[in-house]
Write an enzyme that holds these catalytic residues in place. Structure first.
Site, mmCIF file in Angstrom:
data_model
loop_
_atom_site.group_PDB
_atom_site.id
_atom_site.type_symbol
_atom_site.label_atom_id
_atom_site.label_comp_id
_atom_site.label_asym_id
_atom_site.label_seq_id
_atom_site.Cartn_x
_atom_site.Cartn_y
_atom_site.Cartn_z
ATOM 1 N N GLY A 103 0.851 -1.189 0.000
ATOM 2 C CA GLY A 103 0.000 0.000 0.000
ATOM 3 C C GLY A 103 0.888 1.241 0.000
ATOM 4 O O GLY A 103 2.041 1.194 -0.443
ATOM 5 N N ILE A 114 2.315 2.873 2.472
ATOM 6 C CA ILE A 114 3.515 2.810 3.321
ATOM 7 C C ILE A 114 4.559 1.879 2.699
ATOM 8 O O ILE A 114 5.751 2.192 2.667
ATOM 9 C CB ILE A 114 3.153 2.372 4.759
ATOM 10 C CG1 ILE A 114 2.214 3.403 5.402
ATOM 11 C CG2 ILE A 114 4.412 2.213 5.610
ATOM 12 C CD1 ILE A 114 1.629 2.990 6.753
ATOM 13 N N ARG A 129 -2.477 -8.732 -2.431
ATOM 14 C CA ARG A 129 -3.648 -9.382 -3.025
ATOM 15 C C ARG A 129 -3.794 -9.009 -4.499
ATOM 16 O O ARG A 129 -4.158 -9.807 -5.330
ATOM 17 C CB ARG A 129 -4.912 -8.972 -2.270
ATOM 18 C CG ARG A 129 -5.219 -9.886 -1.092
ATOM 19 C CD ARG A 129 -6.453 -9.425 -0.394
ATOM 20 N NE ARG A 129 -6.352 -7.987 -0.116
ATOM 21 C CZ ARG A 129 -7.344 -7.247 0.355
ATOM 22 N NH1 ARG A 129 -8.510 -7.763 0.580
ATOM 23 N NH2 ARG A 129 -7.166 -5.961 0.605
ATOM 24 N N THR A 130 -3.506 -7.725 -4.805
ATOM 25 C CA THR A 130 -3.618 -7.284 -6.205
ATOM 26 C C THR A 130 -2.284 -6.697 -6.647
ATOM 27 O O THR A 130 -1.492 -6.240 -5.807
ATOM 28 C CB THR A 130 -4.691 -6.182 -6.342
ATOM 29 O OG1 THR A 130 -4.382 -5.157 -5.389
ATOM 30 C CG2 THR A 130 -6.091 -6.709 -6.065
ATOM 31 N N ALA A 175 3.660 -2.976 11.155
ATOM 32 C CA ALA A 175 2.222 -3.035 10.830
ATOM 33 C C ALA A 175 1.417 -3.177 12.122
ATOM 34 O O ALA A 175 1.033 -2.162 12.741
ATOM 35 C CB ALA A 175 1.959 -4.169 9.853
ATOM 36 N N ARG A 176 1.150 -4.402 12.536
ATOM 37 C CA ARG A 176 0.483 -4.681 13.799
ATOM 38 C C ARG A 176 1.133 -5.926 14.391
ATOM 39 O O ARG A 176 1.456 -6.873 13.658
ATOM 40 C CB ARG A 176 -1.011 -4.934 13.600
ATOM 41 C CG ARG A 176 -1.852 -3.684 13.409
ATOM 42 C CD ARG A 176 -1.960 -2.838 14.692
ATOM 43 N NE ARG A 176 -2.797 -1.661 14.534
ATOM 44 C CZ ARG A 176 -2.370 -0.440 14.185
ATOM 45 N NH1 ARG A 176 -1.086 -0.243 13.943
ATOM 46 N NH2 ARG A 176 -3.211 0.567 14.086
ATOM 47 N N GLU A 178 0.644 -5.218 23.151
ATOM 48 C CA GLU A 178 1.209 -3.920 23.567
ATOM 49 C C GLU A 178 0.520 -3.410 24.817
ATOM 50 O O GLU A 178 -0.702 -3.532 24.916
ATOM 51 C CB GLU A 178 1.040 -2.903 22.434
ATOM 52 C CG GLU A 178 1.959 -3.192 21.295
ATOM 53 C CD GLU A 178 1.811 -2.204 20.127
ATOM 54 O OE1 GLU A 178 1.287 -1.102 20.344
ATOM 55 O OE2 GLU A 178 2.217 -2.565 19.029
ATOM 56 N N HIS A 232 6.294 1.276 19.386
ATOM 57 C CA HIS A 232 5.257 1.721 18.444
ATOM 58 C C HIS A 232 5.400 3.217 18.112
ATOM 59 O O HIS A 232 4.530 4.035 18.419
ATOM 60 C CB HIS A 232 3.843 1.426 18.999
ATOM 61 C CG HIS A 232 2.797 1.333 17.918
ATOM 62 N ND1 HIS A 232 1.686 0.520 18.014
ATOM 63 C CD2 HIS A 232 2.688 1.959 16.715
ATOM 64 C CE1 HIS A 232 0.921 0.651 16.934
ATOM 65 N NE2 HIS A 232 1.522 1.520 16.129
ATOM 66 N N GLY A 280 5.963 4.385 14.915
ATOM 67 C CA GLY A 280 5.793 4.599 13.474
ATOM 68 C C GLY A 280 5.315 5.988 13.094
ATOM 69 O O GLY A 280 5.880 6.633 12.218
HETATM 70 C C1 DGY Z 1 -1.684 3.583 12.751
HETATM 71 O O1 DGY Z 1 -2.095 4.687 12.361
HETATM 72 O O2 DGY Z 1 -2.297 2.553 12.531
HETATM 73 C C2 DGY Z 1 -0.392 3.561 13.475
HETATM 74 O O3 DGY Z 1 -0.089 2.307 13.973
HETATM 75 C C3 DGY Z 1 -0.418 4.595 14.584
HETATM 76 O O4 DGY Z 1 0.882 4.792 15.010
#
Ligand code: DGY
Length: 319
Positions: A154, A156, A176-177, A236-237, A266, A284, A286
Protein backbone atom coordinates in the site's frame (compact mmCIF):
# COMPACT_ATOMS: atom_id res chain seq x y z
CA UNK A 1 -23.83 17.75 19.20
CA UNK A 2 -21.64 15.70 21.50
CA UNK A 3 -18.18 14.52 20.46
CA UNK A 4 -16.30 12.20 22.82
CA UNK A 5 -12.53 11.68 22.60
CA UNK A 6 -11.25 8.34 23.91
CA UNK A 7 -7.76 9.72 24.52
CA UNK A 8 -5.63 12.85 24.44
CA UNK A 9 -5.12 14.37 20.97
CA UNK A 10 -3.31 17.52 19.74
CA UNK A 11 -5.08 20.79 20.64
CA UNK A 12 -5.60 21.71 16.97
CA UNK A 13 -8.07 18.85 16.58
CA UNK A 14 -9.89 19.69 19.81
CA UNK A 15 -10.28 23.33 18.67
CA UNK A 16 -11.70 22.26 15.29
CA UNK A 17 -14.32 20.10 17.02
CA UNK A 18 -15.07 22.60 19.80
CA UNK A 19 -15.81 25.32 17.22
CA UNK A 20 -18.94 23.39 16.21
CA UNK A 21 -19.80 20.94 18.99
CA UNK A 22 -19.59 20.04 22.67
CA UNK A 23 -16.36 18.16 23.15
CA UNK A 24 -15.78 15.72 25.99
CA UNK A 25 -11.99 15.54 26.00
CA UNK A 26 -9.65 13.21 27.87
CA UNK A 27 -6.72 15.34 28.89
CA UNK A 28 -4.29 12.78 30.25
CA UNK A 29 -1.62 10.49 28.86
CA UNK A 30 -2.92 7.82 31.23
CA UNK A 31 -5.34 5.63 29.28
CA UNK A 32 -9.00 6.11 30.06
CA UNK A 33 -10.55 3.21 31.99
CA UNK A 34 -13.21 1.15 30.25
CA UNK A 35 -15.97 2.02 32.77
CA UNK A 36 -15.16 5.73 32.56
CA UNK A 37 -15.28 5.53 28.76
CA UNK A 38 -18.58 3.63 28.74
CA UNK A 39 -20.18 6.34 30.88
CA UNK A 40 -18.65 9.23 28.89
CA UNK A 41 -19.84 8.02 25.49
CA UNK A 42 -23.52 8.01 26.53
CA UNK A 43 -25.36 10.31 24.12
CA UNK A 44 -22.33 10.82 21.83
CA UNK A 45 -22.98 11.76 18.19
CA UNK A 46 -19.32 11.20 17.29
CA UNK A 47 -16.43 9.34 18.88
CA UNK A 48 -12.79 10.18 18.11
CA UNK A 49 -10.98 6.96 18.98
CA UNK A 50 -7.34 6.06 19.55
CA UNK A 51 -5.97 2.60 18.80
CA UNK A 52 -5.61 1.92 22.53
CA UNK A 53 -9.40 1.81 23.04
CA UNK A 54 -11.68 -0.94 21.74
CA UNK A 55 -14.76 0.32 19.97
CA UNK A 56 -17.02 -2.73 20.19
CA UNK A 57 -20.73 -3.51 20.43
CA UNK A 58 -21.03 -2.75 24.18
CA UNK A 59 -19.37 0.65 23.67
CA UNK A 60 -21.57 1.47 20.67
CA UNK A 61 -24.65 0.49 22.66
CA UNK A 62 -23.49 2.60 25.60
CA UNK A 63 -23.25 5.54 23.19
CA UNK A 64 -26.79 5.08 21.93
CA UNK A 65 -28.66 5.12 18.60
CA UNK A 66 -27.83 8.76 17.78
CA UNK A 67 -24.11 7.86 17.26
CA UNK A 68 -23.19 8.62 13.64
CA UNK A 69 -19.44 8.29 13.31
CA UNK A 70 -16.38 6.69 14.85
CA UNK A 71 -13.34 8.60 13.60
CA UNK A 72 -10.20 6.59 14.36
CA UNK A 73 -6.97 8.56 14.83
CA UNK A 74 -4.92 5.90 13.05
CA UNK A 75 -4.75 4.26 9.66
CA UNK A 76 -5.14 0.79 11.24
CA UNK A 77 -8.61 0.23 12.65
CA UNK A 78 -8.42 -3.25 14.15
CA UNK A 79 -9.47 -1.67 17.48
CA UNK A 80 -12.91 -1.09 15.95
CA UNK A 81 -15.61 -3.71 15.41
CA UNK A 82 -16.52 -2.52 11.93
CA UNK A 83 -19.39 -4.98 11.54
CA UNK A 84 -20.99 -3.83 14.81
CA UNK A 85 -20.67 -0.23 13.53
CA UNK A 86 -22.27 -1.10 10.19
CA UNK A 87 -25.13 -2.93 11.92
CA UNK A 88 -25.86 0.26 13.85
CA UNK A 89 -25.49 2.59 10.87
CA UNK A 90 -22.32 4.14 12.31
CA UNK A 91 -19.73 5.32 9.78
CA UNK A 92 -16.07 4.49 10.44
CA UNK A 93 -13.19 6.65 9.22
CA UNK A 94 -9.40 6.34 9.54
CA UNK A 95 -6.35 8.46 8.71
CA UNK A 96 -4.53 7.07 5.65
CA UNK A 97 -1.88 9.09 3.85
CA UNK A 98 -0.84 11.49 6.58
CA UNK A 99 1.38 8.96 8.39
CA UNK A 100 2.83 7.25 5.32
CA UNK A 101 6.23 8.97 5.27
CA UNK A 102 6.77 8.87 9.05
CA UNK A 103 6.01 5.16 9.20
CA UNK A 104 8.19 4.38 6.18
CA UNK A 105 11.01 6.30 7.92
CA UNK A 106 10.72 4.02 10.95
CA UNK A 107 10.65 0.88 8.79
CA UNK A 108 13.82 2.06 6.99
CA UNK A 109 15.40 2.93 10.34
CA UNK A 110 14.63 -0.59 11.61
CA UNK A 111 16.20 -2.10 8.49
CA UNK A 112 19.39 -0.13 9.11
CA UNK A 113 19.33 -0.70 12.88
CA UNK A 114 18.97 -4.44 12.56
CA UNK A 115 21.29 -5.08 9.61
CA UNK A 116 24.01 -2.80 11.01
CA UNK A 117 23.52 -3.82 14.68
CA UNK A 118 23.06 -0.20 15.76
CA UNK A 119 21.03 -0.76 18.93
CA UNK A 120 23.41 -3.52 19.99
CA UNK A 121 26.37 -1.14 19.52
CA UNK A 122 24.67 1.61 21.46
CA UNK A 123 23.98 -0.80 24.32
CA UNK A 124 27.73 -1.60 24.53
CA UNK A 125 28.62 2.08 24.95
CA UNK A 126 25.84 2.90 27.41
CA UNK A 127 26.69 -0.12 29.55
CA UNK A 128 30.34 1.04 29.47
CA UNK A 129 31.42 -2.39 28.28
CA UNK A 130 34.93 -2.51 26.79
CA UNK A 131 35.13 -2.09 23.02
CA UNK A 132 37.79 -1.43 20.42
CA UNK A 133 37.71 -0.83 16.67
CA UNK A 134 38.54 -4.17 15.15
CA UNK A 135 38.53 -5.69 11.70
CA UNK A 136 35.95 -8.19 12.82
CA UNK A 137 34.23 -6.20 15.55
CA UNK A 138 30.41 -6.12 15.43
CA UNK A 139 30.14 -6.64 11.71
CA UNK A 140 26.74 -6.21 10.16
CA UNK A 141 25.27 -6.89 6.75
CA UNK A 142 25.31 -4.49 3.78
CA UNK A 143 21.92 -3.82 2.25
CA UNK A 144 23.18 -2.55 -1.12
CA UNK A 145 22.20 -4.96 -3.84
CA UNK A 146 19.97 -6.96 -1.47
CA UNK A 147 16.30 -7.76 -1.99
CA UNK A 148 13.64 -6.10 0.14
CA UNK A 149 10.43 -8.14 0.19
CA UNK A 150 7.41 -6.01 1.05
CA UNK A 151 4.32 -7.80 2.34
CA UNK A 152 1.36 -5.48 1.64
CA UNK A 153 2.21 -2.92 -1.03
CA UNK A 154 0.00 0.00 0.00
CA UNK A 155 1.09 3.60 0.49
CA UNK A 156 3.52 2.81 3.32
CA UNK A 157 5.02 -0.17 1.50
CA UNK A 158 5.60 1.99 -1.58
CA UNK A 159 7.13 4.80 0.50
CA UNK A 160 9.52 2.29 2.09
CA UNK A 161 10.37 0.89 -1.35
CA UNK A 162 11.42 4.39 -2.50
CA UNK A 163 13.70 4.77 0.50
CA UNK A 164 15.17 1.27 0.10
CA UNK A 165 15.92 1.90 -3.58
CA UNK A 166 17.92 4.96 -2.57
CA UNK A 167 19.99 2.57 -0.42
CA UNK A 168 20.59 0.30 -3.42
CA UNK A 169 18.05 -2.40 -2.62
CA UNK A 170 15.83 -4.08 -5.18
CA UNK A 171 12.15 -4.58 -4.42
CA UNK A 172 9.83 -7.58 -4.44
CA UNK A 173 6.32 -7.52 -3.04
CA UNK A 174 3.38 -9.73 -2.26
CA UNK A 175 -0.09 -8.24 -2.32
CA UNK A 176 -3.65 -9.38 -3.02
CA UNK A 177 -3.62 -7.28 -6.21
CA UNK A 178 -0.83 -6.10 -8.48
CA UNK A 179 0.23 -2.47 -8.11
CA UNK A 180 -0.46 0.02 -10.91
CA UNK A 181 1.90 -0.33 -13.87
CA UNK A 182 3.37 3.18 -13.35
CA UNK A 183 4.15 2.39 -9.71
CA UNK A 184 5.67 -0.99 -10.63
CA UNK A 185 7.84 0.81 -13.20
CA UNK A 186 8.83 3.57 -10.75
CA UNK A 187 9.81 1.04 -8.05
CA UNK A 188 11.12 -1.59 -10.45
CA UNK A 189 9.35 -4.12 -8.26
CA UNK A 190 8.33 -7.69 -8.97
CA UNK A 191 5.24 -9.34 -7.52
CA UNK A 192 5.60 -12.74 -5.87
CA UNK A 193 3.51 -15.15 -3.88
CA UNK A 194 4.32 -14.92 -0.17
CA UNK A 195 6.24 -18.26 0.04
CA UNK A 196 8.54 -17.20 -2.83
CA UNK A 197 9.02 -13.76 -1.34
CA UNK A 198 9.95 -15.24 2.06
CA UNK A 199 12.39 -17.69 0.49
CA UNK A 200 14.22 -15.12 -1.64
CA UNK A 201 14.22 -11.82 0.28
CA UNK A 202 17.17 -10.58 2.34
CA UNK A 203 14.83 -8.32 4.33
CA UNK A 204 11.08 -8.92 4.70
CA UNK A 205 9.03 -5.92 5.81
CA UNK A 206 5.37 -6.21 6.84
CA UNK A 207 2.85 -3.53 5.80
CA UNK A 208 -0.46 -5.37 5.65
CA UNK A 209 -3.45 -4.47 7.82
CA UNK A 210 -4.26 -6.72 10.76
CA UNK A 211 -7.41 -8.83 10.43
CA UNK A 212 -8.34 -12.46 11.14
CA UNK A 213 -6.86 -13.22 7.68
CA UNK A 214 -3.44 -11.84 8.64
CA UNK A 215 -3.34 -13.16 12.23
CA UNK A 216 0.07 -14.87 12.62
CA UNK A 217 0.71 -14.50 8.90
CA UNK A 218 4.33 -15.00 9.87
CA UNK A 219 4.66 -18.03 12.13
CA UNK A 220 6.86 -21.12 12.47
CA UNK A 221 6.57 -22.33 8.87
CA UNK A 222 7.04 -18.88 7.33
CA UNK A 223 10.09 -18.19 9.51
CA UNK A 224 11.51 -21.58 8.51
CA UNK A 225 11.00 -20.61 4.86
CA UNK A 226 13.13 -17.46 5.27
CA UNK A 227 16.84 -17.46 4.57
CA UNK A 228 19.12 -17.88 7.62
CA UNK A 229 20.77 -14.54 6.78
CA UNK A 230 17.46 -12.66 6.40
CA UNK A 231 15.83 -10.02 8.58
CA UNK A 232 12.15 -9.48 9.45
CA UNK A 233 10.74 -5.97 10.02
CA UNK A 234 7.28 -5.30 11.48
CA UNK A 235 5.78 -1.81 11.61
CA UNK A 236 2.22 -3.03 10.83
CA UNK A 237 0.48 -4.68 13.80
CA UNK A 238 1.98 -7.03 16.38
CA UNK A 239 -0.32 -10.03 15.91
CA UNK A 240 0.62 -10.30 12.21
CA UNK A 241 3.68 -12.10 13.62
CA UNK A 242 3.61 -15.08 15.98
CA UNK A 243 5.97 -13.51 18.52
CA UNK A 244 6.79 -16.76 20.35
CA UNK A 245 7.73 -18.41 17.04
CA UNK A 246 9.84 -15.36 16.13
CA UNK A 247 11.68 -15.39 19.47
CA UNK A 248 12.43 -19.09 18.92
CA UNK A 249 13.68 -18.51 15.37
CA UNK A 250 15.89 -15.61 16.46
CA UNK A 251 17.33 -17.52 19.42
CA UNK A 252 18.06 -20.53 17.21
CA UNK A 253 19.68 -18.36 14.50
CA UNK A 254 17.07 -19.56 12.03
CA UNK A 255 16.92 -15.99 10.71
CA UNK A 256 19.58 -13.31 11.24
CA UNK A 257 17.56 -10.64 12.98
CA UNK A 258 14.38 -8.64 13.33
CA UNK A 259 13.20 -5.09 13.91
CA UNK A 260 9.85 -4.62 15.63
CA UNK A 261 7.85 -1.45 16.25
CA UNK A 262 4.67 -3.31 17.21
CA UNK A 263 3.86 -6.23 19.51
CA UNK A 264 1.15 -8.80 20.04
CA UNK A 265 0.13 -7.58 23.51
CA UNK A 266 1.21 -3.92 23.57
CA UNK A 267 2.69 -2.53 25.73
CA UNK A 268 3.88 -5.94 26.95
CA UNK A 269 6.81 -7.41 25.04
CA UNK A 270 7.36 -11.16 25.09
CA UNK A 271 10.14 -11.79 27.66
CA UNK A 272 11.79 -14.18 25.19
CA UNK A 273 12.56 -11.24 22.89
CA UNK A 274 14.02 -8.95 25.55
CA UNK A 275 17.26 -10.84 26.07
CA UNK A 276 18.08 -11.27 22.37
CA UNK A 277 20.73 -9.04 20.78
CA UNK A 278 19.52 -9.75 17.24
CA UNK A 279 16.17 -8.00 17.61
CA UNK A 280 15.58 -4.24 17.68
CA UNK A 281 12.57 -3.25 19.78
CA UNK A 282 10.79 0.11 19.45
CA UNK A 283 7.69 1.25 21.39
CA UNK A 284 5.26 1.72 18.44
CA UNK A 285 6.84 4.93 17.14
CA UNK A 286 5.79 4.60 13.47
CA UNK A 287 3.71 7.77 13.36
CA UNK A 288 5.27 9.47 16.37
CA UNK A 289 6.25 12.90 15.09
CA UNK A 290 4.59 16.15 16.18
CA UNK A 291 3.66 16.93 12.57
CA UNK A 292 2.24 13.49 11.83
CA UNK A 293 0.23 13.15 15.03
CA UNK A 294 -1.24 16.63 14.45
CA UNK A 295 -2.15 15.70 10.87
CA UNK A 296 -3.73 12.43 12.03
CA UNK A 297 -5.83 14.10 14.72
CA UNK A 298 -6.97 16.98 12.50
CA UNK A 299 -7.89 14.56 9.70
CA UNK A 300 -9.92 12.50 12.19
CA UNK A 301 -11.61 15.71 13.39
CA UNK A 302 -12.38 16.69 9.78
CA UNK A 303 -13.91 13.24 9.24
CA UNK A 304 -16.14 13.55 12.33
CA UNK A 305 -17.17 17.12 11.45
CA UNK A 306 -18.08 16.18 7.89
CA UNK A 307 -20.33 13.32 9.01
CA UNK A 308 -22.02 15.50 11.64
CA UNK A 309 -22.69 18.12 8.93
CA UNK A 310 -24.23 15.42 6.74
CA UNK A 311 -21.32 15.52 4.29
CA UNK A 312 -19.11 12.76 2.91
CA UNK A 313 -16.03 12.38 5.21
CA UNK A 314 -12.60 12.78 3.54
CA UNK A 315 -11.33 9.30 4.48
CA UNK A 316 -13.94 6.65 5.27
CA UNK A 317 -12.50 3.15 5.71
CA UNK A 318 -12.59 1.07 2.52
CA UNK A 319 -16.02 -0.50 1.85
C1 DGY B 1 -1.68 3.58 12.75
O1 DGY B 1 -2.10 4.69 12.36
O2 DGY B 1 -2.30 2.55 12.53
C2 DGY B 1 -0.39 3.56 13.48
O3 DGY B 1 -0.09 2.31 13.97
C3 DGY B 1 -0.42 4.60 14.58
O4 DGY B 1 0.88 4.79 15.01
Amino acid sequence: MKVVLTGRVPAEAVSMLAAEHDVIAWDSEVLIGRDELLSRVAGADAILSLLTEKVDAPLLDAAGPQLRVVANVAVGYNNIDVIACRERGVLVTNTPGVLTEATADIAMALILMSTRRLAEGERVIRAQRPWQWGMFYMLGTSIQGRVLGIVGMGQIGAALARRARAFGMTIAYSNRTAVREELAAELGCVRMELPDLLATSDVVSLHCPYSPATHHLISTNELAAMRPDAFLINTARGPVVDEAALAGALAAGQIAGAGLDVFEQEPTVLPGLLGLDNVVLLPHLGSATVETRTAMATLAAANALAVLRGEQPPTPIPA
